[in-house]
Design a protein around this motif. Structure first.
Motif, mmCIF file in Angstrom:
data_model
loop_
_atom_site.group_PDB
_atom_site.id
_atom_site.type_symbol
_atom_site.label_atom_id
_atom_site.label_comp_id
_atom_site.label_asym_id
_atom_site.label_seq_id
_atom_site.Cartn_x
_atom_site.Cartn_y
_atom_site.Cartn_z
ATOM 1 N N THR A 72 0.830 -1.206 0.000
ATOM 2 C CA THR A 72 0.000 0.000 0.000
ATOM 3 C C THR A 72 0.862 1.253 0.000
ATOM 4 O O THR A 72 0.648 2.176 -0.785
ATOM 5 N N ASN A 73 1.855 1.282 0.889
ATOM 6 C CA ASN A 73 2.672 2.482 1.049
ATOM 7 C C ASN A 73 3.458 2.815 -0.205
ATOM 8 O O ASN A 73 3.515 3.971 -0.638
ATOM 9 N N GLU A 76 1.154 3.980 -3.003
ATOM 10 C CA GLU A 76 0.693 5.332 -2.669
ATOM 11 C C GLU A 76 1.780 6.369 -2.971
ATOM 12 O O GLU A 76 1.516 7.409 -3.589
ATOM 13 N N GLN A 77 3.017 6.071 -2.563
ATOM 14 C CA GLN A 77 4.128 7.008 -2.789
ATOM 15 C C GLN A 77 4.396 7.201 -4.276
ATOM 16 O O GLN A 77 4.628 8.323 -4.735
ATOM 17 N N LYS A 86 -2.620 13.064 -3.123
ATOM 18 C CA LYS A 86 -2.570 12.077 -2.048
ATOM 19 C C LYS A 86 -3.762 11.129 -2.187
ATOM 20 O O LYS A 86 -4.913 11.565 -2.083
#
Length: 254
Positions: A72-73, A76-77, A86
């Motif tokens: 996920t991280n 997302e980044q 975002k």
């Protein structure tokens, strides 16, 4: 446009929607293995946009549903680096039109239930997801989550079988010419295709009996196209069902 991403254990499914529209303009899928770096994901996403003729500046909103927190991280980044937006991360605690009381419900199953209720809320609906795991999610016409069934996925079972069987190559997942096979490949195809089909049909029958109704059954997931034509128990097939649920979640939580 809204970009939706469903992050699963085996793959990432993407979908592009016009805002407030559940008709998907474009969808693609990438393998979640092997693990990639931030720069690799940025390069991959930009390359896909170019391949499909997608103008990144037209994407104004992003929503992510995930059952793989480490992925996920980084997704997302990478999307933030491309769009400077975002993403909204949704999960089972995100606001929605349905009611449930589970603290373990996967985001994909939550999205499946939401899409079923919003799109087919005239009767109790059962969503059969042929994904990494085989899951059946049931929601009634009042928006109450009735429950979920989870079993090992088709590919997982096939990989485990082949991995423990000597002198077998990769087996193609397709309908065999007969139930009883005469060669090992056809025998395994029969077990995986008709075995899982029998399980799905049996579970649908048991759910209908328990709830004293005949559920509307929707098939989704990567292998739904293999099983849907083989049974009358499945009424609709929609590979994009889950990301439609993420679309709805976005608009409830933005």
């Amino acid at each position: 446009m809204l970009l939706t991403i469903n992050i699963g254990n085996s793959s990432l499914r993407f979908g592009l929607f016009n805002n407030y529209n559940l008709k998907c303009n474009c969808s693609w899928i990438i393998n979640s293995q092997p693990h990639r770096s931030l720069d690799e994901y940025i390069w991959l996403f930009r390359n896909i946009y170019q391949q499909y003729g997608i103008l990144s500046k037209l994407i104004r909103n992003i929503v992510i549903g995930s059952v793989v927190p480490p992925l996920t991280n980084i997704v997302e980044q990478s999307l933030y680096e491309i769009h400077k937006i975002k993403p909204i991360i949704v999960d089972r605690y995100s606001a929605s039109p349905i009611k449930h009381y589970s603290h373990q419900l996967g985001t994909d199953l939550y999205a499946n239930a939401i899409a079923a209720y919003m799109l087919y809320n005239k009767k109790t609906t059962l969503v059969v997801d042929f994904g990494t795991a085989l899951s059946l999610t049931c929601i009634d016409k009042h928006g109450n989550l009735q429950g979920v069934i989870i079993a090992p996925g088709v590919n997982s079972s096939l990989s485990a079988l082949i991995g423990n069987t000597a002198q077998l190559s990769q087996i193609e997942l397709k309908k065999p010419p007969s139930i009883l096979g005469k060669y090992t490949e056809k025998c395994i195809q029969s077990g995986i295709i008709y075995g899982y089909l029998s399980m799905v049909e049996g579970l649908i029958n048991r759910v209908n009996k328990e709830l004293k109704t005949n559920c509307l059954v929707i098939a989704t997931g990567g292998l739904s196209h293999v099983y849907t034509p083989l049974t009358k128990k499945i009424h609709l097939k929609d590979k994009l069902h889950t990301i439609k649920g993420l679309n709805i979640l976005f608009h409830w939580n933005k």
